[in-house]
Design an enzyme around this catalytic site. Sequence first.
Site, PDB file in Angstrom:
ATOM      1  N   CYS A   1      40.499  44.915  33.958  1.00  0.00           N
ATOM      2  CA  CYS A   1      41.406  44.896  35.102  1.00  0.00           C
ATOM      3  C   CYS A   1      42.132  46.234  35.158  1.00  0.00           C
ATOM      4  O   CYS A   1      42.575  46.740  34.134  1.00  0.00           O
ATOM      5  CB  CYS A   1      42.446  43.783  34.963  1.00  0.00           C
ATOM      6  SG  CYS A   1      41.775  42.130  35.097  1.00  0.00           S
ATOM      7  N   GLU A   2      42.250  46.789  36.352  1.00  0.00           N
ATOM      8  CA  GLU A   2      42.996  48.042  36.497  1.00  0.00           C
ATOM      9  C   GLU A   2      44.478  47.828  36.252  1.00  0.00           C
ATOM     10  O   GLU A   2      45.156  48.676  35.700  1.00  0.00           O
ATOM     11  CB  GLU A   2      42.771  48.648  37.881  1.00  0.00           C
ATOM     12  CG  GLU A   2      41.420  49.309  38.015  1.00  0.00           C
ATOM     13  CD  GLU A   2      41.252  50.029  39.340  1.00  0.00           C
ATOM     14  OE1 GLU A   2      42.241  50.234  40.063  1.00  0.00           O
ATOM     15  OE2 GLU A   2      40.112  50.389  39.642  1.00  0.00           O
TER      16      GLU A   2
END
Length: 145
Positions: free
Chosen positions: A60-61
């Site tokens: 996940c960013e």
Amino acid sequence: MNTLKSYTPIGREPNADNLRQQFAAANGWENQYRLIIQLGKLLPALPTEWQQEEFRLKGCESQAWLKAEKSEDGCWHFACDSDARIVRGLIVIVLAALNHHSAETIQTFDMEAYFTELGLEKHLSPSRGNGLRAIVLAIRAQASA
């Protein structure tokens, strides 16, 4: 120390069928996007002791954490959170489908069809889509452990 048995992720949690109905009633992507943001507001912040590196989701960013626990009846219970509003809403969508189920149900639930039904696939950026899949993969990995 908090446990998932005492942690109620969303109060009266929506389920996948309920969310399908809500998304169908939300005409257009703009209304669906608002719905995702509203769903994210239902998700309480994780306790600080669960916002640690060992629970951090990879892929996940934004920052996201997942805590899992298997109950005596064989069902898996998850608590998840993120520092991004839209990701919080997407977490609710995933938990609506997978939380409080057996490992077999978690592994066999057709997430791609579910996301397509909700219209997420055609509107999410590639990085958000990858993050969404990372959440699902992490939940499935926990449930297969």
